[in-house]
Design a protein around this motif. Structure first.
Motif, PDB file in Angstrom:
ATOM      1  N   ASP A 114       0.838  -1.208   0.000  1.00 41.25           N
ATOM      2  CA  ASP A 114       0.000   0.000   0.000  1.00 41.25           C
ATOM      3  C   ASP A 114       0.872   1.256   0.000  1.00 41.25           C
ATOM      4  O   ASP A 114       0.566   2.243  -0.687  1.00 41.25           O
ATOM      5  CB  ASP A 114      -0.916   0.014   1.227  1.00 41.25           C
ATOM      6  CG  ASP A 114      -2.027  -1.019   1.148  1.00 41.25           C
ATOM      7  OD1 ASP A 114      -2.294  -1.530   0.033  1.00 41.25           O
ATOM      8  OD2 ASP A 114      -2.614  -1.342   2.201  1.00 41.25           O
ATOM      9  N   GLU A 115       1.940   1.233   0.766  1.00 39.31           N
ATOM     10  CA  GLU A 115       2.836   2.385   0.843  1.00 39.31           C
ATOM     11  C   GLU A 115       3.483   2.650  -0.515  1.00 39.31           C
ATOM     12  O   GLU A 115       3.571   3.798  -0.968  1.00 39.31           O
ATOM     13  CB  GLU A 115       3.907   2.130   1.903  1.00 39.31           C
ATOM     14  CG  GLU A 115       4.881   3.287   2.079  1.00 39.31           C
ATOM     15  CD  GLU A 115       5.913   3.017   3.157  1.00 39.31           C
ATOM     16  OE1 GLU A 115       5.627   3.298   4.347  1.00 39.31           O
ATOM     17  OE2 GLU A 115       7.009   2.499   2.814  1.00 39.31           O
ATOM     18  N   ILE A 116       3.922   1.603  -1.175  1.00 41.54           N
ATOM     19  CA  ILE A 116       4.552   1.764  -2.488  1.00 41.54           C
ATOM     20  C   ILE A 116       3.540   2.293  -3.504  1.00 41.54           C
ATOM     21  O   ILE A 116       3.872   3.148  -4.332  1.00 41.54           O
ATOM     22  CB  ILE A 116       5.165   0.424  -2.947  1.00 41.54           C
ATOM     23  CG1 ILE A 116       6.356   0.068  -2.051  1.00 41.54           C
ATOM     24  CG2 ILE A 116       5.599   0.495  -4.405  1.00 41.54           C
ATOM     25  CD1 ILE A 116       6.910  -1.322  -2.280  1.00 41.54           C
ATOM     26  N   ALA A 117       2.310   1.815  -3.417  1.00 40.38           N
ATOM     27  CA  ALA A 117       1.271   2.304  -4.326  1.00 40.38           C
ATOM     28  C   ALA A 117       1.037   3.792  -4.139  1.00 40.38           C
ATOM     29  O   ALA A 117       0.762   4.527  -5.104  1.00 40.38           O
ATOM     30  CB  ALA A 117      -0.028   1.526  -4.098  1.00 40.38           C
ATOM     31  N   ALA A 118       1.183   4.261  -2.902  1.00 44.03           N
ATOM     32  CA  ALA A 118       0.976   5.685  -2.616  1.00 44.03           C
ATOM     33  C   ALA A 118       2.065   6.558  -3.217  1.00 44.03           C
ATOM     34  O   ALA A 118       1.914   7.784  -3.309  1.00 44.03           O
ATOM     35  CB  ALA A 118       0.901   5.899  -1.105  1.00 44.03           C
TER      36      ALA A 118
END
Length: 246
Positions: A114-118
């Motif tokens: 999720d962090e990388i997607a952000a």
């Protein structure tokens, strides 16, 4: 340079070395050395900080008066708010939840994805502004790079995914690419952050930074001595290693 100093001294030329990795200087034992807590490639500290750079140079030159070597001293430079004052910068993504690779790996992996997607939005801003690409040496997108790092953390003896390279070196390329993606996202934000500010954010407030610590810890426990030696310095810079104690 620490090794070369011995030969120069034998010819009557006094030397003092600047060491970015204290362990190396302590093992080679040059006649005189000053170890500094800065990033590789910046032995005198942050760019454009003339006062700091002068302090480092004067401290190093002061060691030339010492004749009872080997002399090994540390340059004490606190990495605190004074380094970051007035930059006007804020991180591109929220601070990570309280998770670690050594805890619930499933929850950690999901939150990391999720962090990388952000990062997509700030990375898009970076590209649109003409920012230079620093990643993809490994050929992997950020999520793929993270997944490869997770694989090696689970199995330090895994087969290399890249022909001609050891597994640890292939994963080092992936780790650098993931880190560079975060740094590019950071630089897309308004303001002018210092290198200290961006490093402290990445290693202190992101799951990607915690992944590097978790990977390092897993490899330091590997049976292969070469893997342990590589892990000791390849993934976490010396000026951030104190975070592992937490």
């Amino acid at each position: 340079m620490c090794g070369l100093a011995h030969y120069l001294e034998r010819e009557g030329i006094p030397t003092v070395a600047i060491g970015l990795i204290a362990r190396h200087a302590s093992l080679i034992k040059p006649p005189r050395a000053l170890t500094v807590p800065f990033e590789l490639g910046r032995p005198f500290g942050a760019p454009e900080d003339a006062a700091l750079q002068r302090r480092v140079i004067e401290y190093a030159l002061g060691l030339l008066d010492r004749t009872g070597g080997p002399v090994l001293e540390n340059f004490d430079h606190p990495r605190d708010a004074a380094d970051n004052a007035g930059s006007g910068w804020s991180p591109p993504i929220p601070t990570a939840p309280d998770l670690s690779l050594q805890g619930d790996e499933t929850a950690f992996t999901a939150a990391l994805h999720d962090e990388i997607a952000a990062l997509a939005l700030p990375l898009g801003k970076w590209s649109a502004a003409g920012g230079r690409r620093l990643d993809r040496v490994s050929g992997l997108a950020p999520e793929g790079a993270a997944d490869l790092m997770l694989r090696l953390a689970r199995d330090p003896a895994m087969k290399s995914p890249r022909e001609g390279y050891s597994a640890t070196l292939a994963v080092k390329f992936a780790a650098d690419d993931l880190k560079h993606a975060y740094y590019q996202a950071a630089l897309s934000q308004p303001g002018t952050p210092s290198d200290v500010e961006v490093d402290d954010w990445f290693f202190g407030e992101t799951l990607a930074g915690r992944l590097l610590f978790g990977l390092r810890a897993a490899l330091l426990a590997a049976e292969d001595e070469n893997v342990r030696g590589f892990a000791s310095h390849a993934f976490v810079p010396s000026h951030q290693a104190h975070r592992a104690l937490g």
